[in-house]
Design an enzyme around this catalytic site. Structure first.
Site, PDB file in Angstrom:
ATOM      1  N   ASP A 230      -6.513  78.598  13.492  1.00 63.09           N
ATOM      2  CA  ASP A 230      -7.526  77.556  13.339  1.00 63.09           C
ATOM      3  C   ASP A 230      -7.556  76.652  14.577  1.00 63.09           C
ATOM      4  O   ASP A 230      -6.517  76.356  15.161  1.00 63.09           O
ATOM      5  CB  ASP A 230      -7.168  76.727  12.099  1.00 63.09           C
ATOM      6  CG  ASP A 230      -8.202  75.662  11.791  1.00 63.09           C
ATOM      7  OD1 ASP A 230      -9.355  76.032  11.534  1.00 63.09           O
ATOM      8  OD2 ASP A 230      -7.854  74.467  11.816  1.00 63.09           O
ATOM      9  N   GLU A 267      -9.947  80.922  16.398  1.00 65.24           N
ATOM     10  CA  GLU A 267     -11.214  80.219  16.271  1.00 65.24           C
ATOM     11  C   GLU A 267     -11.431  79.387  17.528  1.00 65.24           C
ATOM     12  O   GLU A 267     -10.791  78.353  17.707  1.00 65.24           O
ATOM     13  CB  GLU A 267     -11.199  79.297  15.043  1.00 65.24           C
ATOM     14  CG  GLU A 267     -12.481  78.497  14.900  1.00 65.24           C
ATOM     15  CD  GLU A 267     -12.342  77.254  14.020  1.00 65.24           C
ATOM     16  OE1 GLU A 267     -13.346  76.863  13.410  1.00 65.24           O
ATOM     17  OE2 GLU A 267     -11.243  76.675  13.951  1.00 65.24           O
TER      18      GLU A 267
END
Ligand code: CA
Length: 519
Positions: A230, A267
């Protein structure tokens, strides 16, 4: 312009077959080149009746995912956290009690591996929760051993930044420096996303070592196959992007020392030129730019340059490494659901999926996409419960939130769709079977072809043992096109969606339709 007048429709031969073709060469895609599936556990499948999806619920649906053609699963955060989304972790070595136990998770991994399905988990290390014991201790005293796990600035040095808001694709109008609100403190802490998500300090080696050991724990002791990282772009502030790139190189070295074939999917929510250098460390990054262009192409009915654009992105990545996996998506948990972005138009959804799964890369489905779930931000409404069956018969459907978009009235359940050969589910199943069974669609390079007809997206996928000719009619009207002589021997249909007719090299395509040929 190659729209042609046809002497008689009767001369055409209908070729719109609804089953995969023959030319598979015995190929079967294997992870991580094959199709993966993103799951928000909370909304997926509830096995103990508390209204919240759980780890056992994922295990229970492995056979379903196998039937769909899924070879890898990405689980959104499963670790203890005070929030429903769990992107702010309070314990990096456990499972949230709503979801289950480490033992149940080990069982899931083992059952998945029996089916040749790999499991990657969200690892949220850009920041912890403000409720993490590290942060509670760090903010309580500048002398805490955990103080330097976080980023602190004297009030005077950050006071001008306190009122400055930054906008980025994954955060908007939020403050980055926050008051810990403890006595006798004149420092502020950095939290890029919110004051509940204090950023971890990767300049501090003990913190790095702690993070590496967390990676070891999940890879070696639990047996996961990799991580979805993330906020990988935010490890350091943007002006220190090179330090973020270098961190991921080091992270990869450490993770590969624990598991040589680990997959790290990051990401990096940015345009491809900013994404590319991250691939020196990460094996894979999500292609948000392609997703946006694909949707725009459908809205504008102008798609002829999409293959050219995607090839340019791939070439951008190739400047940094030859070995990477371009993780391609129609949507994920941070975007409106694809069918809502396409105004609920099922033929456009099928076209979008056919385009995505005909491009190079490793596709990820967002759970529910395969039954045409709907959802528009705010976030909880794009993360609604999966519809396994019709309301009264649906024992697995989580009830922690009431659906606003994916209601029984708006979306047909999986149970209903399984019985309908024309359903979105059966379309996806056929599409994934085609891709997984095709060497060229899975591994091949892309060669864009004629770009002169704006609504026609045509390209070749070429691998060692197979060539596939891909055509999409990205428009609301029929398309007539004559295949150039040199493409004439692509005559066997590998996949099609919508009705098509062919007379010699003249091809007629329905609106929003796709057809793949092999020789
Ligand atoms: Ca449950």
């Amino acid at each position: 312009m190659k729209r042609l007048l046809i002497p008689s429709w009767l001369l055409f031969v209908a070729i719109g077959c609804e089953k995969p073709g023959e030319a598979k060469l015995g190929f079967e895609a294997i992870w991580p080149n094959a199709v993966s599936y993103e799951i928000f556990v909370q909304s997926f499948n509830d096995t103990d009746g508390d209204g919240i999806g759980d780890i056992n619920g994922v295990t229970e649906k492995l056979d379903y995912l196998e039937e769909l053609g899924i070879k890898g699963i990405w689980l959104m955060p499963i670790m203890p956290s005070p929030s429903y989304h769990k992107y702010d972790v309070t314990d990096y070595r456990d499972i949230h009690s709503d979801y289950g136990t480490l033992e149940e998770f080990r069982h899931l991994v083992s059952e998945a591996h029996k089916r040749d399905i790999r499991i990657i988990i969200d690892l949220v290390i850009n920041h912890s929760s403000s409720q993490h014991p590290w942060f509670l201790q760090a903010k309580s005293s500048p002398q805490s051993q955990y103080r330097d796990y976080y980023v602190w600035g004297d009030y005077d040095s950050v006071k001008t930044a306190l009122t400055k808001m930054e906008t980025s694709p994954d955060s908007d109008n939020i403050y980055q420096w926050h008051d810990p609100k403890v006595e006798n403190n004149d420092q502020r802490y950095f939290g890029f996303f919110s004051n509940q998500m204090p950023d971890l300090n990767f300049d501090h080696q003990p913190l790095r070592n702690e993070i590496y050991d967390i990676g070891r724990f999940w890879l070696k002791e639990i047996g996961v196959d990799g991580f979805r990282l993330d906020a990988a772009r935010h490890i350091y502030p943007h002006e220190r992007a090179a330090d973020s790139h270098a961190f991921w190189v080091e992270f990869r070295e450490r993770m590969e020392s624990f598991k040589s074939d680990v997959l790290l999917v990051g990401e990096v929510w940015a345009e491809s030129e900013e994404v590319a250098p991250f691939l020196q460390g990460l094996h894979s990054t999500f292609n948000f730019e392609l997703r946006n262009r694909l949707i725009q192409a459908i809205k504008d009915e102008e798609a002829s340059y999409l293959a050219v654009d995607h090839k340019a992105m791939i070439e951008e990545y190739s400047q940094f490494t030859e070995e990477f996996y371009d993780a391609i998506i129609l949507s994920n948990h941070d975007q409106n659901r694809i069918l809502s972005d396409l105004n609920g138009d099922i033929p456009q959804l099928k076209l979008a999926a056919a385009v995505l799964h005909s491009l190079p890369g490793t596709p990820y489905l967002y759970y529910g996409e395969e039954i045409g779930m709907l959802g528009v931000k705010p976030d909880p409404l794009i993360r609604e419960p999966f519809l396994w069956d019709q309301k009264d018969e649906d024992h697995g459907r989580p009830t922690w939130e009431e659906a606003v978009y994916s209601t029984d009235e708006a979306v047909k359940s999986l149970g209903q769709q399984k019985k309908d050969t024309a359903s979105v589910f059966n379309f996806y199943k056929r599409l994934l079977s085609t891709r997984n069974g095709s060497e060229a669609l899975t591994l091949g390079d892309i060669e864009p072809l004629d770009k002169s007809v704006s609504q026609l997206l045509i390209f070749k996928r070429i691998s060692q043992n197979q060539e596939v000719l891909v055509l999409h009619n990205v428009s609301s009207g029929p398309l007539i096109w004559d295949l150039p002589q040199e493409l004439g021997d692509f005559s066997t249909v590998l996949f099609s969606n919508g009705q098509h007719s062919r007379y010699q090299n003249m091809l007629q395509m329905d609106p929003w339709s796709s057809i793949f040929f092999v020789k």
